[in-house]
Design a protein around this motif. Structure first.
Motif, PDB file in Angstrom:
ATOM      1  N   ARG A 220       0.914  -1.230  -0.008  1.00  0.00           N
ATOM      2  CA  ARG A 220       0.077  -0.023   0.031  1.00  0.00           C
ATOM      3  C   ARG A 220       0.828   1.115   0.125  1.00  0.00           C
ATOM      4  O   ARG A 220       0.381   2.222  -0.729  1.00  0.00           O
ATOM      5  CB  ARG A 220      -0.992   0.063   1.199  1.00  0.00           C
TER       6      ARG A 220
ATOM      7  N   PHE B  63      -3.500  -3.826 -16.484  1.00  0.00           N
ATOM      8  CA  PHE B  63      -3.374  -2.419 -16.650  1.00  0.00           C
ATOM      9  C   PHE B  63      -2.539  -1.686 -15.639  1.00  0.00           C
ATOM     10  O   PHE B  63      -2.590  -2.203 -14.474  1.00  0.00           O
ATOM     11  CB  PHE B  63      -4.452  -1.433 -16.779  1.00  0.00           C
TER      12      PHE B  63
ATOM     13  N   TYR C  53      -1.681   2.017 -14.236  1.00  0.00           N
ATOM     14  CA  TYR C  53      -1.754   3.521 -14.019  1.00  0.00           C
ATOM     15  C   TYR C  53      -1.052   4.189 -13.206  1.00  0.00           C
ATOM     16  O   TYR C  53      -0.684   3.883 -11.867  1.00  0.00           O
ATOM     17  CB  TYR C  53      -3.198   3.949 -14.018  1.00  0.00           C
TER      18      TYR C  53
ATOM     19  N   GLN D 117      -1.505   7.912 -11.107  1.00  0.00           N
ATOM     20  CA  GLN D 117      -2.429   8.975 -10.472  1.00  0.00           C
ATOM     21  C   GLN D 117      -1.890  10.122  -9.885  1.00  0.00           C
ATOM     22  O   GLN D 117      -1.273   9.812  -8.656  1.00  0.00           O
ATOM     23  CB  GLN D 117      -3.731   8.585  -9.787  1.00  0.00           C
TER      24      GLN D 117
ATOM     25  N   LEU E 203      -5.870  10.192 -14.229  1.00  0.00           N
ATOM     26  CA  LEU E 203      -5.079   8.629 -14.173  1.00  0.00           C
ATOM     27  C   LEU E 203      -4.513   8.537 -15.789  1.00  0.00           C
ATOM     28  O   LEU E 203      -5.249   8.997 -16.636  1.00  0.00           O
ATOM     29  CB  LEU E 203      -6.224   7.458 -14.067  1.00  0.00           C
TER      30      LEU E 203
ATOM     31  N   MET F 270       0.845   7.899  -7.092  1.00  0.00           N
ATOM     32  CA  MET F 270      -0.064   6.669  -6.669  1.00  0.00           C
ATOM     33  C   MET F 270      -0.151   5.787  -7.862  1.00  0.00           C
ATOM     34  O   MET F 270      -0.351   6.253  -8.836  1.00  0.00           O
ATOM     35  CB  MET F 270      -1.528   7.099  -6.284  1.00  0.00           C
TER      36      MET F 270
ATOM     37  N   LEU G 283      -1.940   2.251  -9.528  1.00  0.00           N
ATOM     38  CA  LEU G 283      -3.107   1.762  -9.561  1.00  0.00           C
ATOM     39  C   LEU G 283      -2.961   0.443 -10.675  1.00  0.00           C
ATOM     40  O   LEU G 283      -2.689   0.794 -11.781  1.00  0.00           O
ATOM     41  CB  LEU G 283      -4.411   2.387  -9.830  1.00  0.00           C
TER      42      LEU G 283
ATOM     43  N   PHE H 247     -11.368  -3.809 -13.229  1.00  0.00           N
ATOM     44  CA  PHE H 247     -11.488  -3.698 -11.711  1.00  0.00           C
ATOM     45  C   PHE H 247     -10.016  -3.297 -11.144  1.00  0.00           C
ATOM     46  O   PHE H 247      -9.280  -3.787 -11.851  1.00  0.00           O
ATOM     47  CB  PHE H 247     -11.746  -5.197 -11.143  1.00  0.00           C
ATOM     48  N   PHE H 248     -10.151  -2.495 -10.239  1.00  0.00           N
ATOM     49  CA  PHE H 248      -9.016  -1.975  -9.708  1.00  0.00           C
ATOM     50  C   PHE H 248      -8.484  -2.580  -8.304  1.00  0.00           C
ATOM     51  O   PHE H 248      -9.279  -2.937  -7.599  1.00  0.00           O
ATOM     52  CB  PHE H 248      -9.060  -0.413  -9.483  1.00  0.00           C
ATOM     53  N   GLY H 249      -7.147  -2.522  -8.104  1.00  0.00           N
ATOM     54  CA  GLY H 249      -6.452  -2.759  -6.840  1.00  0.00           C
ATOM     55  C   GLY H 249      -6.777  -1.886  -5.990  1.00  0.00           C
ATOM     56  O   GLY H 249      -6.933  -0.717  -6.290  1.00  0.00           O
ATOM     57  N   PRO H 250      -6.059  -1.913  -4.788  1.00  0.00           N
ATOM     58  CA  PRO H 250      -6.109  -0.617  -3.488  1.00  0.00           C
ATOM     59  C   PRO H 250      -5.125   0.290  -3.902  1.00  0.00           C
ATOM     60  O   PRO H 250      -5.253   1.314  -3.305  1.00  0.00           O
ATOM     61  CB  PRO H 250      -5.775  -1.436  -2.323  1.00  0.00           C
TER      62      PRO H 250
ATOM     63  N   ARG I 220       0.981   3.719  -2.950  1.00  0.00           N
ATOM     64  CA  ARG I 220       1.670   5.229  -2.873  1.00  0.00           C
ATOM     65  C   ARG I 220       3.096   4.843  -2.846  1.00  0.00           C
ATOM     66  O   ARG I 220       3.614   4.525  -1.706  1.00  0.00           O
ATOM     67  CB  ARG I 220       1.196   5.834  -1.878  1.00  0.00           C
TER      68      ARG I 220
ATOM     69  N   GLN J 159      -8.408   3.739  -3.223  1.00  0.00           N
ATOM     70  CA  GLN J 159      -9.008   2.795  -4.148  1.00  0.00           C
ATOM     71  C   GLN J 159     -10.184   3.176  -4.920  1.00  0.00           C
ATOM     72  O   GLN J 159     -11.017   3.907  -4.389  1.00  0.00           O
ATOM     73  CB  GLN J 159      -9.351   1.636  -3.372  1.00  0.00           C
ATOM     74  N   LEU J 160      -9.947   2.726  -6.178  1.00  0.00           N
ATOM     75  CA  LEU J 160     -11.359   3.158  -7.194  1.00  0.00           C
ATOM     76  C   LEU J 160     -12.177   1.836  -6.950  1.00  0.00           C
ATOM     77  O   LEU J 160     -11.968   0.715  -7.211  1.00  0.00           O
ATOM     78  CB  LEU J 160     -10.766   3.029  -8.835  1.00  0.00           C
TER      79      LEU J 160
ATOM     80  N   ASN K  14     -15.959  -0.007  -8.007  1.00  0.00           N
ATOM     81  CA  ASN K  14     -16.722   0.102  -8.975  1.00  0.00           C
ATOM     82  C   ASN K  14     -18.043   0.206  -8.534  1.00  0.00           C
ATOM     83  O   ASN K  14     -18.784  -0.376  -7.794  1.00  0.00           O
ATOM     84  CB  ASN K  14     -16.811  -1.482  -9.753  1.00  0.00           C
TER      85      ASN K  14
END
Lengths: 117, 111
Positions: A9, A33, A35, A37, A43, A88, A90, A107-110, A113, B42-43, B45
Motif C-alpha cells: 500500500r 493495466f 496507471y 495518478q 489517471l 499513486m 493503480l 476492476f482496480f486494486g487498492p 503510494r 482505491q477505485l 466499481n
C-alpha cells in the motif's frame, strides 16, 4: 467477486533503486493495466498487457517496464527510480474486450503510494 | 480522441442532501463505468452502464448513449460518500480498445 491485489500500500525508495510493484488478479482476466495518478493529471496509462508475455505501451511508458510471465500477475518495474516517479500507482484488470460488452468492465486494486526520496 | 468531461468539478453537500453528477463524452463509446475513489485511494466499481438505468441502494445511474452523457445520482448523501467520482469510457480505434477517464468530481459531504 473479482479481486485485484497489489503487493504494497505504501512504499518508500531512494533515487536510483530498482523498484518492483506487483499486481495479482484472481478472475482469469486477459487484460491487465498499470496507471499512475497524480493531482491535476488524473489517471494516466503506463502499460497494459492483453495476454501472457504480451505488453503494449500506454501514454507514459518512459522510465518503466513491465513483466507478465503468468496470466494472473502483472509487474511494473522502475529500473532506476527518480523523484518524479513519486505517485499513486493503480493496477487494474478486465476480460478481453469482445462482442459481449461486459468484457470491458475494469476492476482496480487498492493502489500503491510510492515515494522516491 | 474522445474527450470525457465531468461536472461539477467540486461539490459540497450537507448530509442527507441529493446530488447529480454528470459525465459527457464527445463520441460514441463501447461502454461506461462509474467509480468512487475512497480516501485511501482505491477505485471502487459503482456501475457498469453502457446504456439505460441502474440502481444500487441510494445510488443510481443513467446513460443516454445517443446523446453522449451519463448521470450519477446520489440520494440521502452520507459522509462516507465523500471522495472523488470518476466516469470512464471505452473507445475502440482501429480494433484496439482504450479506457479514457474523466477528470473526476470531488464530493465532500458534511455531517
Amino acid at each position: 467477486d473479482v479481486k485485484v491485489t497489489q503487493s504494497s500500500r505504501y512504499l518508500v525508495k531512494r533515487t536510483g533503486e530498482k523498484v518492483f510493484l506487483e499486481c495479482v488478479q484472481d478472475m482469469d482476466h486477459e487484460n491487465m493495466f498499470w496507471y499512475r495518478q497524480d493531482p491535476g493529471l488524473g489517471l494516466r496509462l503506463i502499460y497494459f498487457s492483453y495476454d501472457v508475455k504480451m505488453k503494449e505501451k500506454g501514454d507514459i511508458p518512459e522510465g518503466y517496464s513491465v513483466s507478465r510471465e503468468k496470466k494472473e500477475r502483472f509487474s511494473l518495474i522502475l529500473e532506476s527510480a527518480s523523484t518524479n516517479q513519486t505517485s499513486m500507482y493503480l493496477c487494474a484488470s478486465s476480460l478481453r474486450p469482445g462482442v459481449a460488452a461486459s468484457y470491458n468492465e475494469q476492476f482496480f486494486g487498492p493502489g500503491t503510494r510510492l515515494t522516491v526520496l | 480522441g474522445i474527450q470525457v468531461e465531468q461536472s461539477p468539478p467540486d461539490l459540497i453537500l450537507q448530509e442527507g442532501a441529493n446530488s447529480t453528477l454528470r459525465c459527457n463524452f464527445s463520441d460514441s463509446v463501447n461502454n461506461l463505468q462509474w467509480f468512487h475513489q475512497n480516501p485511501w485511494g482505491q477505485l471502487i466499481n459503482l456501475f457498469y452502464i453502457p446504456s439505460g438505468t441502474k440502481q444500487n441502494g441510494r445510488l443510481s445511474a443513467t446513460t443516454v448513449a445517443t446523446e453522449r452523457y451519463s448521470l450519477l445520482y446520489i440520494s440521502s448523501s452520507q459522509t462516507t460518500d465523500s471522495g472523488v467520482y470518476f466516469c470512464a469510457v471505452v473507445a475502440s480505434t482501429s480494433g484496439t480498445y482504450k479506457y479514457i477517464f474523466g477528470t473526476g468530481t470531488r464530493l465532500k459531504v458534511l455531517a
